[in-house]
Design a protein around this motif. Structure first.
Motif, PDB file in Angstrom:
ATOM      1  N   ASP A 164       1.013   6.812   3.673  1.00 60.27           N
ATOM      2  CA  ASP A 164       1.323   6.424   2.299  1.00 60.27           C
ATOM      3  C   ASP A 164       2.215   5.184   2.323  1.00 60.27           C
ATOM      4  N   LYS A 165       1.775   4.123   1.651  1.00 60.54           N
ATOM      5  CA  LYS A 165       2.558   2.880   1.622  1.00 60.54           C
ATOM      6  C   LYS A 165       3.519   2.935   0.437  1.00 60.54           C
ATOM      7  N   ILE A 166       4.791   2.813   0.748  1.00 61.07           N
ATOM      8  CA  ILE A 166       5.839   2.844  -0.268  1.00 61.07           C
ATOM      9  C   ILE A 166       6.776   1.662  -0.034  1.00 61.07           C
ATOM     10  N   THR A 167       7.156   1.013  -1.105  1.00 55.46           N
ATOM     11  CA  THR A 167       8.128  -0.068  -1.005  1.00 55.46           C
ATOM     12  C   THR A 167       9.381   0.327  -1.768  1.00 55.46           C
ATOM     13  N   LEU A 168      10.503   0.306  -1.073  1.00 57.74           N
ATOM     14  CA  LEU A 168      11.796   0.631  -1.682  1.00 57.74           C
ATOM     15  C   LEU A 168      12.707  -0.578  -1.621  1.00 57.74           C
TER      16      LEU A 168
END
Length: 333
Positions: free
Chosen positions: A27-31
């Motif tokens: 899962d690609k997540i940007t924080l």
């Protein structure tokens, strides 16, 4: 090979691949982190360094933004899915009609310090900073919120002091050296750097829960992972993976020494002084929660602090139950 045989072979190969389970992409997540070199936001880089995101099947990209208010704006614009920043933004934004929530509460104290320049020996209290210029990371940032609260509490109305955005780290230090600011709120390791050179001294210390209660009247939940409520509702499995990674990181912090934790951090975070970084971390470790749970009474303190000076909250009814959730941290094994 005859045409019919080629067709049968192709069909068999296609059937074989169809029967095999599809490879699960991470899962690609940007924080966005409101300054990931700051010790208050250490769990973000530490989780990455320990491999906890990957363990959960997450491909997390951490972006760095010096001020929490700018990180918040990136999230509202949809550029990132979440922010590692102060919980008080969840309260402030609800007053503006935007619903975001803390899904992992990482700290129950701000970890901030109001420093005063050594060139200002006459300053003994916040009240003495009337007419002065005070450094904050950004206008609308948590450092600005806390500065405004403590000045108003000390009897200095808004408008009788100036808040100047100077970031943190080297830019904060230079602003104080050049007398662009006479005092300012910042975090570790910037605090230790200025104390070591004798260029500043502590006026108000918010690095522990006890001292925070003295200054703010109660527990002040600070560093958190906050995300838009509608995104959380639509992506619960992914949010649970993030909660798993961050709670494991908080447990690691609680069970390891400052020196052990420092070894997992990028070396440039030491700013050439590893011993000073470890010392700052030793003094600040207690700000972190061990389980990611919102501390009891914390949201009420935040609302009281913001409501005492912020025009955004005047006449607004805030539903604190919608500013955080324990749904995910409660499920971490």
């Amino acid at each position: 090979m005859k045409t019919r045989d080629k067709f049968l072979l192709s069909a068999a190969i296609a059937s074989m691949f169809a029967a095999a389970p599809a490879a699960q992409a991470a899962d690609k997540i940007t924080l966005m982190v409101g300054g990931y070199e700051k010790i208050i936001y250490l769990p973000a880089k530490l989780a990455e360094g320990l491999g906890y995101f990957k363990d959960e099947g997450l491909n997390v990209e951490l972006l760095n933004e010096g001020a929490g208010v700018d990180a918040e704006n990136e999230m509202l614009a949809g550029a990132v899915q979440g922010v590692v920043g102060f919980y008080d933004h969840c309260v402030d934004l609800q007053a503006k009609g935007k619903y975001i929530e803390s899904v992992v509460q990482m700290a129950h104290a701000p970890g901030e310090v109001e420093l005063v320049s050594s060139k200002q020996p006459q300053v003994k209290s916040m009240a003495d900073l009337k007419g002065k210029t005070m450094g904050v990371t950004g206008l609308g940032s948590s450092t600005n919120f806390l500065t405004q609260y403590m000045m108003v509490k000390a009897g200095v109305p808004l408008g009788q002091f100036t808040s100047l955005p100077v970031g943190a780290g080297t830019t904060f230090i230079m602003a104080m050296q050049q007398d662009k600011i006479q005092a300012g709120m910042t975090t570790e390791p910037t605090v230790t750097r200025l104390l070591k050179t004798g260029e500043a001294r502590v006026l108000v210390d918010l690095r522990t829960a006890e001292k925070t209660k003295e200054a703010l009247g109660g527990t002040y939940p600070a560093a958190s992972l906050y995300m838009p409520t509608d995104w959380v509702e639509k992506n619960k499995p992914t949010v649970q993976k993030l909660a798993n990674a961050f709670v494991k990181t908080l447990r690691y912090i609680n069970t390891h020494s400052a020196a052990e934790i420092a070894e997992k951090m990028p070396k440039d975070f030491y700013v050439g002084d590893k011993a000073g970084y470890i010392k700052a971390l030793e003094g600040g470790k207690a700000m972190f929660t061990t389980d990611g749970v919102m501390p009891k009474g914390g949201p009420e303190t935040v609302l009281s602090v913001l409501g005492s000076f912020s025009p955004n909250l005047k006449g607004k009814k805030i539903d604190l139950s919608k500013t955080y959730t324990t749904e995910f941290v409660a499920k971490v094994k």
